[in-house]
Design a protein around this motif. Structure first.
Motif, mmCIF file in Angstrom:
data_model
loop_
_atom_site.group_PDB
_atom_site.id
_atom_site.type_symbol
_atom_site.label_atom_id
_atom_site.label_comp_id
_atom_site.label_asym_id
_atom_site.label_seq_id
_atom_site.Cartn_x
_atom_site.Cartn_y
_atom_site.Cartn_z
ATOM 1 N N ARG A 397 6.544 -13.411 -0.770
ATOM 2 C CA ARG A 397 6.090 -13.797 -2.281
ATOM 3 C C ARG A 397 7.087 -14.734 -3.040
ATOM 4 N NH1 ARG A 397 7.413 -7.739 -4.675
ATOM 5 N NH2 ARG A 397 9.540 -7.473 -4.119
ATOM 6 N N LYS A 398 6.485 -15.757 -3.526
ATOM 7 C CA LYS A 398 7.140 -16.828 -4.403
ATOM 8 C C LYS A 398 8.146 -16.076 -5.422
ATOM 9 C CE LYS A 398 5.395 -19.610 -1.451
ATOM 10 N NZ LYS A 398 4.931 -18.469 -0.606
ATOM 11 N N THR A 399 7.856 -15.297 -6.210
ATOM 12 C CA THR A 399 8.508 -14.571 -7.151
ATOM 13 C C THR A 399 8.747 -13.044 -6.736
ATOM 14 O OG1 THR A 399 6.553 -14.024 -8.525
ATOM 15 C CG2 THR A 399 7.745 -16.216 -9.040
ATOM 16 N N LYS A 400 9.531 -12.383 -7.618
ATOM 17 C CA LYS A 400 9.723 -11.046 -7.384
ATOM 18 C C LYS A 400 9.965 -10.126 -8.794
ATOM 19 C CE LYS A 400 14.540 -12.196 -5.716
ATOM 20 N NZ LYS A 400 14.316 -13.422 -6.013
ATOM 21 N N PRO A 401 9.643 -8.941 -8.712
ATOM 22 C CA PRO A 401 9.861 -8.168 -9.737
ATOM 23 C C PRO A 401 11.341 -8.182 -10.391
ATOM 24 C CG PRO A 401 9.498 -6.756 -8.262
ATOM 25 C CD PRO A 401 9.191 -8.141 -7.681
ATOM 26 N N ALA A 402 11.554 -8.029 -11.589
ATOM 27 C CA ALA A 402 13.093 -8.121 -12.131
ATOM 28 C C ALA A 402 13.659 -6.514 -11.436
ATOM 29 C CB ALA A 402 13.116 -7.937 -13.667
ATOM 30 N N GLU A 403 13.037 -5.647 -11.446
ATOM 31 C CA GLU A 403 13.482 -4.402 -10.909
ATOM 32 C C GLU A 403 12.547 -3.649 -9.727
ATOM 33 O OE1 GLU A 403 15.758 -2.253 -14.548
ATOM 34 O OE2 GLU A 403 13.544 -2.214 -14.861
ATOM 35 N N GLU A 404 13.251 -3.181 -8.832
ATOM 36 C CA GLU A 404 12.610 -2.313 -7.770
ATOM 37 C C GLU A 404 13.311 -1.073 -7.412
ATOM 38 O OE1 GLU A 404 11.889 -4.830 -4.090
ATOM 39 O OE2 GLU A 404 13.272 -6.458 -5.437
ATOM 40 N N LEU A 405 12.369 0.013 -7.237
ATOM 41 C CA LEU A 405 12.940 1.245 -7.015
ATOM 42 C C LEU A 405 12.092 1.887 -5.741
ATOM 43 C CD1 LEU A 405 14.652 3.733 -8.147
ATOM 44 C CD2 LEU A 405 12.535 4.423 -9.312
ATOM 45 N N TYR A 406 12.921 2.393 -4.989
ATOM 46 C CA TYR A 406 11.982 3.295 -3.623
ATOM 47 C C TYR A 406 12.675 4.588 -3.386
ATOM 48 C CZ TYR A 406 10.887 -1.961 -2.862
ATOM 49 O OH TYR A 406 10.572 -3.245 -3.020
ATOM 50 N N ASP A 407 11.759 5.046 -3.012
ATOM 51 C CA ASP A 407 11.930 6.377 -2.448
ATOM 52 C C ASP A 407 11.969 6.472 -0.987
ATOM 53 O OD1 ASP A 407 12.206 9.148 -1.522
ATOM 54 O OD2 ASP A 407 10.362 9.658 -2.813
ATOM 55 N N THR A 408 13.656 6.118 -0.355
ATOM 56 C CA THR A 408 13.726 5.958 1.045
ATOM 57 C C THR A 408 13.362 7.300 1.900
ATOM 58 O OG1 THR A 408 16.155 6.503 0.975
ATOM 59 C CG2 THR A 408 15.377 4.104 0.162
ATOM 60 N N GLN A 409 13.141 8.354 1.265
ATOM 61 C CA GLN A 409 12.798 9.294 2.008
ATOM 62 C C GLN A 409 11.586 9.447 2.450
ATOM 63 O OE1 GLN A 409 14.510 13.619 1.175
ATOM 64 N NE2 GLN A 409 12.327 13.999 0.874
ATOM 65 N N ASN A 410 10.376 9.062 1.429
ATOM 66 C CA ASN A 410 9.263 9.141 1.807
ATOM 67 C C ASN A 410 8.698 7.802 1.968
ATOM 68 O OD1 ASN A 410 8.703 11.971 1.152
ATOM 69 N ND2 ASN A 410 8.836 11.477 -0.803
ATOM 70 N N ASP A 411 9.571 6.492 1.784
ATOM 71 C CA ASP A 411 9.066 5.338 2.026
ATOM 72 C C ASP A 411 10.085 4.841 2.752
ATOM 73 O OD1 ASP A 411 8.003 2.730 1.986
ATOM 74 O OD2 ASP A 411 8.337 2.370 -0.206
ATOM 75 N N PRO A 412 10.334 5.088 3.865
ATOM 76 C CA PRO A 412 11.549 4.492 4.618
ATOM 77 C C PRO A 412 11.694 2.825 4.910
ATOM 78 C CG PRO A 412 10.350 5.603 6.041
ATOM 79 C CD PRO A 412 9.659 5.990 4.918
ATOM 80 N N TYR A 413 10.498 2.300 4.784
ATOM 81 C CA TYR A 413 10.505 0.840 5.051
ATOM 82 C C TYR A 413 10.752 0.045 3.694
ATOM 83 C CZ TYR A 413 9.362 1.405 9.796
ATOM 84 O OH TYR A 413 9.221 1.599 11.132
ATOM 85 N N GLU A 414 10.960 1.053 2.626
ATOM 86 C CA GLU A 414 10.749 0.446 1.055
ATOM 87 C C GLU A 414 9.761 -0.612 0.867
ATOM 88 O OE1 GLU A 414 15.489 0.061 0.110
ATOM 89 O OE2 GLU A 414 15.177 0.206 2.329
ATOM 90 N N ILE A 415 8.702 -0.188 1.093
ATOM 91 C CA ILE A 415 7.276 -1.114 0.686
ATOM 92 C C ILE A 415 6.692 -0.837 -0.581
ATOM 93 C CG2 ILE A 415 5.014 -1.314 1.745
ATOM 94 C CD1 ILE A 415 6.068 -0.919 4.338
ATOM 95 N N ASN A 416 6.908 0.450 -1.110
ATOM 96 C CA ASN A 416 6.126 0.731 -2.193
ATOM 97 C C ASN A 416 7.071 0.987 -3.437
ATOM 98 O OD1 ASN A 416 3.638 1.459 -1.022
ATOM 99 N ND2 ASN A 416 4.544 3.118 -0.226
ATOM 100 N N ASN A 417 7.202 -0.109 -4.282
ATOM 101 C CA ASN A 417 7.949 -0.311 -5.641
ATOM 102 C C ASN A 417 7.403 0.735 -6.838
ATOM 103 O OD1 ASN A 417 9.696 -0.920 -7.633
ATOM 104 N ND2 ASN A 417 8.898 -3.047 -7.764
ATOM 105 N N ILE A 418 8.274 1.657 -6.919
ATOM 106 C CA ILE A 418 7.990 2.800 -7.959
ATOM 107 C C ILE A 418 8.415 2.519 -9.243
ATOM 108 C CG2 ILE A 418 7.016 4.260 -6.014
ATOM 109 C CD1 ILE A 418 9.576 5.665 -6.449
ATOM 110 N N ALA A 419 8.907 1.403 -9.525
ATOM 111 C CA ALA A 419 9.847 1.174 -10.657
ATOM 112 C C ALA A 419 8.816 1.487 -12.005
ATOM 113 C CB ALA A 419 10.558 -0.294 -10.654
ATOM 114 N N ASP A 420 7.630 0.949 -11.718
ATOM 115 C CA ASP A 420 6.753 1.305 -12.897
ATOM 116 C C ASP A 420 6.062 2.720 -12.867
ATOM 117 O OD1 ASP A 420 7.248 -1.450 -13.761
ATOM 118 O OD2 ASP A 420 5.643 -1.952 -12.525
#
Length: 533
Positions: A397-420
């Motif tokens: 992606r050409k831009t990215k969110p200001a903040e990212e939050l990941y649950d690395t236990q349930n999302d080990p590849y850190e794909i789903n940003n749950i900051a919102d």
């Protein structure tokens, strides 16, 4: 006598960890230091290839499942390891300076750490430990002539040479796992013995033949290195050294593959760390404490019963009782080669919070160096053709969110940003606050321009030089001092000898010639003094 007193004090002060205390006169430490290596062997659940010798160390040692680097690229993290300090605190956070004028708009300088910062092998040498390093230093400042008894040792021939008559600390570097070897010497000279069809490429990358071949090459290079580890273990056993040598095995940051190296996701900052004790204490156990590679210095010092400096950020990982265990680890990214993108992150071991200070910049940095890798070229090509799926397209992606939050236990590849996510707002607020606190408390220099940092290190961008030491001779006793704050003094009585680090007055015989220098990290070594008694 001093060693015995120090051991007794160590046990009194830390009674819960006296199980890792060894005799300074008989302990050796070997650090097997792999470049660009994620935890991709069976001790960490990855059975793509067989690594019997690394597996042996893991089965006979302690496997740290939550070990991290401070910065996901070599030079900043190696500066952190050698000094025990966060790179952002000492100004070594930007990748590849080393006074080489290689990149446009990057000033010519070396990092000059605060005057109280030292390299931990210096402290080992002062306490009688023989130190040996391979060619890999990459500290962001030139190696001090006083840090190692032997530097640089040859990576190919010196891996199997060990002192037999003195306690030693030896770093053995494995360059074969480096990013460059996915397309370099190893790719060309080591026959591929890894089945590419069995290689699992992470879902954030295209599942193509090209990517599978790059990943297979990384595994193949590790497999080759495992055979070298086997020869090292055999040599130690034949020499009777394995029974009195602590072995530490690490990578310096994530694999040299897209979204690993240079990424603040766990794929970039999670590293293998295995420690094997000679008596196999705690063999086969798993440690889930939050630890850093930055902890290696104080931990290694503790093996020789040598106190660590009080100012360092690293900790002896075996003093992590319930009261002083880390609750969070922190990471940084700034300039990588010619590209700048400032990020900071923190993790509590499960949740990862990433703050992007320049969200207008692309997720995947456009670095000329990494484009030698076929998988990277393919990534750009598929992106330009619109052939990446939504998960893979996120990386480009050409831009990215200001903040990212990941649950690395349930999302080990850190794909789903749950900051919102409303459900995760308390965790977001918590990690946001602890990151701000860390930035303040550690004096993060990432908010200062690199040009200003460089000028503070080298006024007018001219490298300072340590002043010549002062020599005082009274009744055959030599006392050495230096006017340069933060400088160490080296001396010897034969030109061919290795430098000794001055710690206290010593005797000089009549007719002997004394050679003396002083050195401060990031500065030129002083002029040599020759003093004849």
């Amino acid at each position: 006598m001093k060693s015995a007193i120090r051991t007794i004090l160590f046990i009194i002060l830390f009674p819960n960890i006296n199980h890792v205390s060894f005799s300074q006169t008989s302990t050796n430490v070997i650090w097997l230091d792999f470049e660009d290596l994620s935890p991709i062997f069976s001790a960490y659940g990855d059975r793509t290839i067989s690594t019997p010798n690394i597996d042996r160390i893991a089965k006979e040692g302690i496997v740290f499942k939550k070990a991290f680097t401070t910065v996901p690229v070599c030079a900043p993290t190696r500066s952190s390891i050698i000094t025990g300090m966060y790179p952002t605190s000492i100004g070594s956070h930007n990748m590849r300076i080393q006074a080489n004028n290689k990149y446009p708009n990057v000033p010519n300088y070396e990092v000059v750490p605060p005057h109280y910062v030292r390299c931990f092998p210096d402290i080992l040498r002062e306490n009688g430990i023989y130190t040996v390093s391979s060619k890999k230093s990459d500290y962001q400042f030139a190696p001090s002539p006083l840090t190692w008894d032997v530097y640089p040792a040859n990576d190919s021939t010196d891996r199997y040479n060990f002192p037999k008559d003195k306690p030693f600390f030896k770093q053995i570097n494995f360059w074969e796992t480096h990013e460059s070897q996915i397309w370099g010497w190893c790719r060309q000279n080591i026959p591929l013995s890894v089945d590419t069809t069995k290689v699992i490429v992470p879902p954030y990358l295209p599942q193509t033949v090209t990517n599978k071949l790059d990943w297979a090459t990384q595994y193949n290079n590790l497999k080759y290195c495992d055979s070298i580890v086997g020869k090292i273990l055999d040599t130690l056993e034949k020499n009777g050294l394995l029974k009195k040598t602590i072995i530490i095995l690490t990578g310096d940051h994530g694999n040299g593959l897209p979204r690993s190296k240079r990424s603040l996701h766990n794929s970039g900052v999670s590293v293998p760390l295995v420690i094997r004790f000679p008596d196999k204490r705690q063999a086969g156990t798993v440690n889930n404490d939050l630890v850093y590679l930055m902890d290696l210095g104080p931990t290694i010092l503790s093996f020789y019963n040598i106190p660590a400096p009080s100012h360092i950020h690293g900790r002896n990982i075996f003093t992590n009782n319930d009261e002083n265990k880390r609750k969070y680890v922190y990471f940084s990214a700034d300039r990588f080669d010619e590209s700048i993108d400032m990020l900071r992150a923190t993790s509590d071991g499960r949740y990862k919070y990433i703050r992007n200070y320049q969200p207008q910049k692309p997720q995947f940095l456009n670095l000329s160096y990494r484009k030698s890798q076929q998988g990277v070229k393919e990534l750009y090509r598929l992106d330009s053709l619109g052939k990446l799926n939504p998960i893979q397209a996120t990386l480009m992606r050409k831009t990215k969110p200001a903040e990212e939050l990941y649950d690395t236990q349930n999302d080990p590849y850190e794909i789903n940003n749950i900051a919102d996510s409303n459900e995760h707002q308390p965790k977001l607020i918590e990690l946001r606050a602890v990151l701000d606190q860390w930035i303040r408390e550690t004096g993060d220099l990432g908010f200062t321009s690199e040009s200003d940092i460089a000028k503070s290190f080298w006024p007018n961008l001219k490298q300072p030089q340590a002043e010549k030491p002062l020599i005082s001779l009274v009744k055959n006793k030599v006392t050495l001092t230096t006017p340069t704050n933060g400088a160490s003094i080296g001396y010897k009585t034969k030109p061919t000898d290795q430098w000794k680090i001055y710690t206290k007055p010593f005797e000089l015989k009549i007719g002997e010639t004394l050679y003396v220098i002083s050195h401060r990290l990031g500065w030129k070594t002083s002029e040599l003094i020759e003093f004849k008694h």
